[in-house]
Design a protein around this motif. Sequence first.
Motif, PDB file in Angstrom:
ATOM      1  N   SER A  43       3.588  -7.495  -0.096  1.00 17.27           N
ATOM      2  CA  SER A  43       2.147  -7.339  -0.322  1.00 17.27           C
ATOM      3  C   SER A  43       1.590  -8.326  -1.328  1.00 17.27           C
ATOM      4  CB  SER A  43       1.832  -5.922  -0.810  1.00 17.27           C
ATOM      5  OG  SER A  43       2.016  -4.997   0.219  1.00 17.27           O
ATOM      6  N   ALA A  67      16.964  -3.177   0.739  1.00 17.17           N
ATOM      7  CA  ALA A  67      16.169  -2.320  -0.145  1.00 17.17           C
ATOM      8  C   ALA A  67      16.372  -2.779  -1.576  1.00 17.17           C
ATOM      9  CB  ALA A  67      16.576  -0.849   0.003  1.00 17.17           C
ATOM     10  N   ASN A  84       4.326  -3.232  -1.731  1.00 17.39           N
ATOM     11  CA  ASN A  84       5.408  -3.543  -0.796  1.00 17.39           C
ATOM     12  C   ASN A  84       6.232  -4.701  -1.332  1.00 17.39           C
ATOM     13  OD1 ASN A  84       4.832  -1.827   1.769  1.00 17.39           O
ATOM     14  ND2 ASN A  84       2.859  -2.692   1.198  1.00 17.39           N
ATOM     15  N   HIS A  85       7.469  -4.409  -1.730  1.00 21.42           N
ATOM     16  CA  HIS A  85       8.376  -5.440  -2.235  1.00 21.42           C
ATOM     17  C   HIS A  85       8.795  -6.345  -1.088  1.00 21.42           C
ATOM     18  CE1 HIS A  85      11.743  -7.322  -4.289  1.00 21.42           C
ATOM     19  NE2 HIS A  85      11.367  -6.734  -5.416  1.00 21.42           N
ATOM     20  N   GLY A  88      12.171  -5.397   1.012  1.00 22.01           N
ATOM     21  CA  GLY A  88      12.332  -4.094   1.645  1.00 22.01           C
ATOM     22  C   GLY A  88      11.814  -2.982   0.767  1.00 22.01           C
ATOM     23  N   PRO A  89      12.026  -1.734   1.183  1.00 21.24           N
ATOM     24  CA  PRO A  89      11.521  -0.616   0.389  1.00 21.24           C
ATOM     25  C   PRO A  89      12.104  -0.624  -1.018  1.00 21.24           C
ATOM     26  CG  PRO A  89      13.033   0.136   2.106  1.00 21.24           C
ATOM     27  CD  PRO A  89      12.777  -1.310   2.358  1.00 21.24           C
ATOM     28  N   ASP A 105       0.495   3.335   3.031  1.00 19.48           N
ATOM     29  CA  ASP A 105       1.070   2.090   3.551  1.00 19.48           C
ATOM     30  C   ASP A 105       1.963   1.370   2.549  1.00 19.48           C
ATOM     31  OD1 ASP A 105      -0.306   2.430   6.007  1.00 19.48           O
ATOM     32  OD2 ASP A 105      -2.108   1.572   5.101  1.00 19.48           O
ATOM     33  N   SER A 106       2.354   2.033   1.479  1.00 20.76           N
ATOM     34  CA  SER A 106       3.250   1.436   0.495  1.00 20.76           C
ATOM     35  C   SER A 106       4.697   1.796   0.828  1.00 20.76           C
ATOM     36  CB  SER A 106       2.918   1.944  -0.907  1.00 20.76           C
ATOM     37  OG  SER A 106       3.903   1.534  -1.836  1.00 20.76           O
ATOM     38  N   THR A 107       5.601   0.872   0.524  1.00 20.20           N
ATOM     39  CA  THR A 107       7.031   1.145   0.700  1.00 20.20           C
ATOM     40  C   THR A 107       7.712   1.335  -0.656  1.00 20.20           C
ATOM     41  OG1 THR A 107       7.505  -1.225   0.803  1.00 20.20           O
ATOM     42  CG2 THR A 107       7.166  -0.074   2.911  1.00 20.20           C
ATOM     43  N   HIS A 109       8.875   3.881  -3.428  1.00 18.99           N
ATOM     44  CA  HIS A 109       9.216   5.290  -3.537  1.00 18.99           C
ATOM     45  C   HIS A 109       9.667   5.584  -4.972  1.00 18.99           C
ATOM     46  CE1 HIS A 109       9.252   5.282   0.867  1.00 18.99           C
ATOM     47  NE2 HIS A 109       9.925   4.143   0.752  1.00 18.99           N
ATOM     48  N   ALA A 125      18.206   3.693   3.011  1.00 13.61           N
ATOM     49  CA  ALA A 125      17.117   2.863   3.536  1.00 13.61           C
ATOM     50  C   ALA A 125      17.607   1.472   3.921  1.00 13.61           C
ATOM     51  CB  ALA A 125      16.000   2.750   2.495  1.00 13.61           C
TER      52      ALA A 125
END
Length: 198
Positions: A43, A67, A84-85, A88-89, A105-107, A109, A125
């Motif tokens: 992002s 991830a 969003n990195h 990956g998440p 819409d963000s990954t 957590h 993940a």
Amino acid sequence: MGQLVAIMSMSVDGYVADPDDGVAEVFDWYFGSGDVEIHTGGSDPMTFRVSEASAEHIRGLASGLGAVLTGRRTFEVAQGWGGNHAWGPAFVLTHHVPAGWPRPDSTVHFVTDGLESAVAQAKAAAGEKSVGVHGADTIQQCLNAGLLDEISVDVAAVLLGSGVRLFDHLVGTPSILGNPTVSHGVGVTHLRYPVRTA
């Protein structure tokens, strides 16, 4: 399942940030050490301009990641990577979820029930790929818990003199690492050490 790989850029004297959490000096090599462009995605995309050797190192490392595991401090300094990195998440180890998160819409957590849970969620993940671990405190916790498989450290050609050390607060030392793979960029040396288990 993939490995847990610590990934940090560090000064020659062992600091990953200055006393004010500034990282410009240890990350300068990403933005002007060569003519090869690498676009990060995510992002909040960036374009790295590095030497061919550094580009090969970054591509090899990033292509194996599925991830990211990080701490709250790194999350804050990175401003949540825009949600969003690029790798990956992202799983952020924290005591409480920050205001305004999670976002649609963000990954990104947030894990509030401990390191082992954060590692398990990040590995799930990532699937067959590895999990990249950011942040000095999170890396130290993973080392102390015997969870890290590899340390990938980019040693920038700078002495900071003070700040945030990468390898403070370790237990069970001395800890003997395996033989490194070494590549030389411009203004940086890339080292990848396997972590030996006791």
